[in-house]
Scaffold this motif. Structure first.
Motif, PDB file in Angstrom:
ATOM      1  N   UNK A 152       0.823  -1.195   0.000  1.00  0.00           N
ATOM      2  CA  UNK A 152       0.000   0.000   0.000  1.00  0.00           C
ATOM      3  C   UNK A 152       0.871   1.264   0.000  1.00  0.00           C
ATOM      4  N   UNK A 153       0.265   2.369  -0.413  1.00  0.00           N
ATOM      5  CA  UNK A 153       0.957   3.649  -0.341  1.00  0.00           C
ATOM      6  C   UNK A 153       1.291   3.964   1.109  1.00  0.00           C
ATOM      7  N   UNK A 154       2.256   4.841   1.331  1.00  0.00           N
ATOM      8  CA  UNK A 154       2.568   5.255   2.697  1.00  0.00           C
ATOM      9  C   UNK A 154       1.361   5.945   3.316  1.00  0.00           C
ATOM     10  N   UNK A 155       1.336   5.995   4.644  1.00  0.00           N
ATOM     11  CA  UNK A 155       0.188   6.549   5.369  1.00  0.00           C
ATOM     12  C   UNK A 155      -0.172   7.941   4.869  1.00  0.00           C
ATOM     13  N   UNK A 156       0.796   8.846   4.811  1.00  0.00           N
ATOM     14  CA  UNK A 156       0.495  10.222   4.428  1.00  0.00           C
ATOM     15  C   UNK A 156       0.195  10.352   2.941  1.00  0.00           C
ATOM     16  N   UNK A 157       0.839   9.521   2.107  1.00  0.00           N
ATOM     17  CA  UNK A 157       0.530   9.598   0.680  1.00  0.00           C
ATOM     18  C   UNK A 157      -0.894   9.115   0.406  1.00  0.00           C
ATOM     19  N   UNK A 158      -1.378   8.181   1.210  1.00  0.00           N
ATOM     20  CA  UNK A 158      -2.775   7.762   1.048  1.00  0.00           C
ATOM     21  C   UNK A 158      -3.716   8.945   1.265  1.00  0.00           C
ATOM     22  N   UNK A 159      -3.370   9.828   2.187  1.00  0.00           N
ATOM     23  CA  UNK A 159      -4.209  11.012   2.395  1.00  0.00           C
ATOM     24  C   UNK A 159      -4.009  12.056   1.302  1.00  0.00           C
ATOM     25  N   UNK A 160      -2.811  12.114   0.709  1.00  0.00           N
ATOM     26  CA  UNK A 160      -2.618  12.994  -0.456  1.00  0.00           C
ATOM     27  C   UNK A 160      -3.547  12.555  -1.583  1.00  0.00           C
ATOM     28  N   UNK A 161      -3.578  11.242  -1.824  1.00  0.00           N
ATOM     29  CA  UNK A 161      -4.478  10.710  -2.835  1.00  0.00           C
ATOM     30  C   UNK A 161      -5.937  10.979  -2.460  1.00  0.00           C
ATOM     31  N   UNK A 162      -6.245  10.834  -1.171  1.00  0.00           N
ATOM     32  CA  UNK A 162      -7.621  11.048  -0.718  1.00  0.00           C
ATOM     33  C   UNK A 162      -8.081  12.480  -0.960  1.00  0.00           C
ATOM     34  N   UNK A 163      -7.199  13.446  -0.774  1.00  0.00           N
ATOM     35  CA  UNK A 163      -7.561  14.842  -1.016  1.00  0.00           C
ATOM     36  C   UNK A 163      -8.033  15.035  -2.455  1.00  0.00           C
ATOM     37  N   UNK A 164      -7.289  14.446  -3.405  1.00  0.00           N
ATOM     38  CA  UNK A 164      -7.692  14.594  -4.807  1.00  0.00           C
ATOM     39  C   UNK A 164      -8.945  13.774  -5.107  1.00  0.00           C
ATOM     40  N   UNK A 165      -9.036  12.600  -4.508  1.00  0.00           N
ATOM     41  CA  UNK A 165     -10.216  11.752  -4.695  1.00  0.00           C
ATOM     42  C   UNK A 165     -11.484  12.510  -4.307  1.00  0.00           C
ATOM     43  N   UNK A 166     -11.428  13.183  -3.165  1.00  0.00           N
ATOM     44  CA  UNK A 166     -12.596  13.936  -2.710  1.00  0.00           C
ATOM     45  C   UNK A 166     -12.923  15.059  -3.687  1.00  0.00           C
ATOM     46  N   UNK A 167     -11.905  15.708  -4.221  1.00  0.00           N
ATOM     47  CA  UNK A 167     -12.142  16.764  -5.207  1.00  0.00           C
ATOM     48  C   UNK A 167     -12.906  16.212  -6.407  1.00  0.00           C
ATOM     49  N   UNK A 168     -12.516  15.023  -6.868  1.00  0.00           N
ATOM     50  CA  UNK A 168     -13.177  14.435  -8.034  1.00  0.00           C
ATOM     51  C   UNK A 168     -14.634  14.097  -7.735  1.00  0.00           C
ATOM     52  N   UNK A 169     -14.889  13.409  -6.617  1.00  0.00           N
ATOM     53  CA  UNK A 169     -16.278  12.999  -6.353  1.00  0.00           C
ATOM     54  C   UNK A 169     -17.158  14.201  -6.029  1.00  0.00           C
ATOM     55  N   UNK A 170     -16.620  15.239  -5.390  1.00  0.00           N
ATOM     56  CA  UNK A 170     -17.414  16.447  -5.175  1.00  0.00           C
ATOM     57  C   UNK A 170     -17.818  17.078  -6.505  1.00  0.00           C
ATOM     58  N   UNK A 171     -16.889  17.124  -7.443  1.00  0.00           N
ATOM     59  CA  UNK A 171     -17.216  17.675  -8.759  1.00  0.00           C
ATOM     60  C   UNK A 171     -18.323  16.868  -9.430  1.00  0.00           C
ATOM     61  N   UNK A 172     -18.221  15.547  -9.331  1.00  0.00           N
ATOM     62  CA  UNK A 172     -19.230  14.696  -9.951  1.00  0.00           C
ATOM     63  C   UNK A 172     -20.586  14.844  -9.268  1.00  0.00           C
ATOM     64  N   UNK A 173     -20.605  14.779  -7.954  1.00  0.00           N
ATOM     65  CA  UNK A 173     -21.874  14.826  -7.232  1.00  0.00           C
ATOM     66  C   UNK A 173     -22.501  16.222  -7.198  1.00  0.00           C
ATOM     67  N   UNK A 174     -21.671  17.235  -6.996  1.00  0.00           N
ATOM     68  CA  UNK A 174     -22.198  18.568  -6.720  1.00  0.00           C
ATOM     69  C   UNK A 174     -22.239  19.496  -7.931  1.00  0.00           C
ATOM     70  N   UNK A 175     -21.342  19.295  -8.900  1.00  0.00           N
ATOM     71  CA  UNK A 175     -21.167  20.309  -9.937  1.00  0.00           C
ATOM     72  C   UNK A 175     -21.502  19.848 -11.358  1.00  0.00           C
ATOM     73  N   UNK A 176     -21.570  18.553 -11.588  1.00  0.00           N
ATOM     74  CA  UNK A 176     -21.740  18.097 -12.968  1.00  0.00           C
ATOM     75  C   UNK A 176     -23.158  18.335 -13.491  1.00  0.00           C
ATOM     76  N   UNK A 177     -24.159  18.090 -12.644  1.00  0.00           N
ATOM     77  CA  UNK A 177     -25.560  18.257 -13.050  1.00  0.00           C
ATOM     78  C   UNK A 177     -26.195  19.391 -12.234  1.00  0.00           C
TER      79      UNK A 177
END
Length: 462
Positions: A152-177
């Motif tokens: 697995x990714x290192x502990x802190x890098x997993x949260x770096x990935x999570x920050x971007x992941x949240x950005x993507x799903x927020x865009x899909x859920x909140x901004x696309x439609x």
């Protein structure tokens, strides 16, 4: 002044036993029925009868193979294996309830945000807005290996990935439609107005998602957001994103420290303390009398399995406890697994030195939270003390025996708390977010998810 209400979630997993290794051997336990639809619909009806906020479904995508370096102990003792998909349970339980919420655990490290966003939108539609997501980054190397990574990714890098992941799903859920995108105009022949559907054009370090969200807006758009990490990075992440957090600790001192850290992080993030509910893990063992409850507790203790407990603890922490004597003290060891699991038995509680045996015996009944034993009055006293002295908002209740433990809570504890004015007497209407916070179905205006904008982020990846 009226006192704060106590809230309950049920902490479950689509597996045998979950947080009480060894208890599946008890003659009254029915957790082996986890493969039956009836097992879950019975539980859902019971939880709604008890006015629980939600069922909180844990999950992992790997096997506990740290203990002795293989999977034998996990398989032998049913340590969260065999394990089925938690999301498939939601439509079953939603079909027999009208208010109960569903918090599902999905590890974003191994699930692409584009397909995940559609899966959650689908569940939010099917439950009429009762879905929540427990955001986790994962902690098992075995999961990473089976999904194509060496580890697995290192502990802190997993949260770096999570920050971007949240950005993507927020865009899909909140901004696309847009809200007005779906018109369903039979006369004009237009179902969806293309002018109100937007590609998110996301190009970042970890993800490229150029297109639109596949699902039309669901009742909540973004699910109610749970988060369960108690490391420094996890707490900061929760302060940005979470609406409910889940903490685990064996003492009030440990839990209060987590609560204080979370409230401080919320302030730093510009949010209010009341923006997030904090649930602490606990196991309640109760009966019609104090003597009967204590006898039940002693009966359960006969089924404690040290080997099974250590296999579970090794998986949580990344430390192979088969290599340590049972009388050795547990010291905090930095690892890339679940940091808070080990810290709750070591550095977070400096007044207590836990031995390996003590930690194994403790988690054998209900995991890393306290075990509250007694009749309705005694347990209610303990629940009030935990809530008032730590600052939590409620409890994520584990079980010793399925479904006996939860049935006892509904029969004995809920009426006692209601009589004290410390537990709700009915559900309110609306989505899960509306029921919990008495506000709109969508994320509040000040939440980061409502303030994520569609733009091309290619430059950010450079």
């Amino acid at each position: 002044m009226s006192k704060k209400l106590i809230r309950f979630n049920a902490f479950q997993m689509n597996t045998v036993g979950h947080q009480s290794p060894g208890m599946w051997r008890h003659p009254r336990d029915n957790s082996h029925r986890y493969t039956s639809a009836d097992h879950w619909t019975e539980l859902a009806r019971l939880l709604e009868e008890g006015l629980f906020d939600a069922i909180f479904l844990a999950d992992v995508l790997g096997v506990y193979d740290v203990y002795a370096g293989d999977t034998d102990a996990a398989l032998r003792h049913a340590i969260q294996v065999p394990l089925n998909d938690p999301l498939a349970l939601v439509p079953l339980m939603a079909s027999v309830t009208t208010h109960l919420g569903f918090g599902v655990t999905c590890a974003l490290t191994y699930e692409h945000p584009y397909t995940f966003a559609r899966r959650i939108s689908t569940l939010d539609h099917l439950t009429q807005g009762r879905i929540g997501w427990n955001i986790v980054t994962g902690y098992l190397d075995s999961a990473a290996r089976n999904l194509g990574l060496q580890k697995q990714l290192s502990h802190d890098e997993r949260y770096d990935l999570a920050d971007e992941y949240m950005e993507v799903v927020y865009k899909l859920w909140e901004k696309s439609w847009d809200d007005q995108a779906v018109v369903r105009d039979k006369e004009s022949g237009i179902y969806t107005d293309p002018a109100h559907v937007h590609a998110i054009n996301h190009h970042g370090k970890y993800y490229s998602v150029p297109g639109i969200h596949l699902s039309e807006p669901s009742p909540q758009r973004t699910p109610l957001l749970f988060q369960a990490g108690n490391s420094a990075r996890g707490t900061a992440f929760a302060a940005q994103h979470a609406e409910c957090t889940f903490v685990s600790g064996p003492s009030k001192q440990v839990v209060k420290r987590y609560v204080d850290d979370t409230r401080a992080a919320l302030k730093t993030a510009g949010r209010e303390a009341g923006d997030v509910y904090i649930y602490a893990q606990a196991l309640i063992i109760s009966a019609e009398s104090s003597e009967a409850a204590k006898a039940k507790y002693q009966d359960y203790r006969q089924y404690i399995d040290i080997d099974a407990s250590l296999a579970l603890l090794s998986g949580w922490t990344g430390v192979d406890f088969s290599k340590l004597p049972l009388d050795a003290t547990i010291d905090y060891i930095e690892s890339e697994a679940g940091r808070s699991a080990l810290a709750s038995f070591s550095s977070a509680d400096p007044g207590k030195k836990w031995t390996v045996r003590e930690a194994a015996e403790f988690i054998a009944l209900g995991g890393r939270g306290p075990v509250l034993v007694g009749d309705a009055r005694e347990v209610a006293d303990q629940l009030e003390a935990w809530l008032d002295e730590t600052g939590i908002d409620g409890f994520n209740l584990t079980f010793a025996l399925a479904h006996e433990t939860i049935r006892d809570v509904v029969e004995f504890i809920v009426p006692e708390l209601q009589a004290r004015g410390r537990y709700k007497t009915s559900y309110s209407d609306g989505t899960l977010r509306q029921q919990l916070f008495q506000r709109g179905s969508r994320l509040p205006e000040n939440h980061i998810g409502r303030n994520t904008h569609i733009h091309n982020t290619l430059a950010d990846a450079a």
